[in-house]
Design an enzyme around this catalytic site. Structure first.
Site, PDB file in Angstrom:
ATOM      1  NE  ARG A   1      -4.313  -1.524  -0.007  1.00 45.81           N
ATOM      2  CZ  ARG A   1      -5.018  -1.924  -1.061  1.00 45.81           C
ATOM      3  NH1 ARG A   1      -3.501  -2.714  -1.088  1.00 45.81           N
ATOM      4  NH2 ARG A   1      -5.512  -3.460  -0.675  1.00 45.81           N
TER       5      ARG A   1
ATOM      6  CG  HIS B   1      -2.828  -0.378  -6.573  1.00 40.49           C
ATOM      7  ND1 HIS B   1      -3.266  -0.058  -5.572  1.00 40.49           N
ATOM      8  CD2 HIS B   1      -2.685  -1.921  -6.611  1.00 40.49           C
ATOM      9  CE1 HIS B   1      -3.447  -0.782  -4.284  1.00 40.49           C
ATOM     10  NE2 HIS B   1      -3.158  -2.056  -5.382  1.00 40.49           N
TER      11      HIS B   1
ATOM     12  CD  GLU C   1      -2.989   2.775  -5.356  1.00 36.10           C
ATOM     13  OE1 GLU C   1      -3.750   2.764  -5.570  1.00 36.10           O
ATOM     14  OE2 GLU C   1      -2.053   2.640  -4.916  1.00 36.10           O
TER      15      GLU C   1
END
Length: 338
Positions: A241, A289, A270
């Protein structure tokens, strides 16, 4: 089941034209379950609203946030099945108060994420993207300036020795590396590596891989002070993360060549701003991601999430519950045969 068990699937699984964007995610398990029906939510929203979820017994959730406001008045809702292992987009305490289980899918992500971590390790150590750019630009002779780093005999440090961290070590075993791990909750018997403190790991590792969960304790765990402990020849990999890592501090360390490079699949914000300065650096590999997004990953995640939903539909406690305090809620006890 005395009534139909209704499942809402968040719409971000779909492309704009309404087709599945990720191939087979195991929804056939729901198709074949008597008394269970599912449908995709009508809207793709960053935060689920109460009116979107009030008629469902279960939610299969990719990215949208599930907040206290989301589940207010959602008296049918019994389980939020996260598609993945992160659950920072779900209000855990609010779900526990309402008697709503949160489940995750460690079986689905263990191998794909561990493979993704090692993909970044190998791409960085062999300077893959640098050599790709040289070739495309006709700078063939400059390859002598970009010698890679072999992994045999090097030190692999993993922060967080959970499901994924242990799998990273298992996959890396044939490479002949020294394995260091830092995890305050792990024991030496289960480690499969040398358990050390974070300072020791950062100072000794050639590759530092972040594999821990994002919690209040791990927010900015890797900050400027800790980055300064790393070798100037070391690489940092984060596929966990983004906020575990102080991105501004990392950008400075990379720009000043205080570490050799980094591989990032996650970011503090993000999607990352295309103008973010870290994207201008040539010693970082980035992905949106999604580096572990493979058919294997999505089918494994989907099947695991659907199995959790079907367990609840059948009155069983699912395997991978995050907020076990919710099991004591009177409303949930009525729905489950414990």
């Amino acid at each position: 089941m005395s009534q139909t068990f209704r499942v809402g699937v968040t719409r971000d699984f779909l492309r704009p034209d309404g087709t599945l964007g990720f191939g087979d995610i195991g929804l056939s398990l729901l198709d074949n379950a008597p008394g269970v029906v599912y449908e995709f939510l009508a809207e793709n929203t960053p935060e689920l609203r109460a009116d979107q979820v009030k008629d469902y017994d279960a939610l299969l959730v990719l990215a949208p946030r599930v907040t206290a406001a989301t589940i207010e008045g959602a008296d049918r809702l019994t389980v939020v099945a996260r598609f993945g292992v992160g659950y920072d987009n779900v209000d855990v305490e609010a779900c526990a108060r309402r008697g709503v289980l949160i489940t995750i899918t460690p079986d689905g992500v263990r191998r794909p994420v561990a493979v993704a971590v090692l993909t970044l390790v190998l791409a960085l150590s062999h300077k893959l993207l640098i050599k790709d750019r040289l070739t495309r630009a006709g700078r063939w002779a400059e390859k002598l300036d970009h010698m890679g780093m072999g992994v045999t005999g090097r030190t692999l440090g993993v922060i967080g020795l959970g499901n994924i961290g242990r799998e990273v070590f298992a996959l890396a075993r044939p490479f002949g590396m020294r394995h260091l791990a830092c995890d305050p909750y792990a024991t030496s018997a289960e480690a499969g590596a040398e358990l050390v403190d974070l300072k020791t790991l950062l100072g000794a590792s050639d590759f530092v891989c972040i594999c821990c969960a994002l919690t209040p304790e791990t927010h900015h765990l890797i900050n400027a002070e800790r980055l300064a402990l790393m070798k100037p020849t070391a690489y940092l990999i984060n596929a966990a993360r983004g906020p575990i890592l102080d991105q501004q501090a990392l950008t400075a360390a990379l720009r000043e060549r205080r570490i050799q490079g980094a591989g990032l699949d996650v970011f503090e914000q993000e999607p990352i701003d295309p103008g973010d300065p870290i994207l201008t650096l040539d010693n970082v590999i980035v992905a949106p991601h999604a580096i572990c997004w493979t058919d294997e990953c999505f089918l494994g995640n989907g099947r695991s999430a659907c199995e959790s939903i079907l367990d609840v539909a059948a009155g069983r406690v699912p395997r991978h519950v995050v907020n076990r305090a919710a099991l004591d809620h009177p409303r949930l006890k009525e729905r489950l045969r414990q």
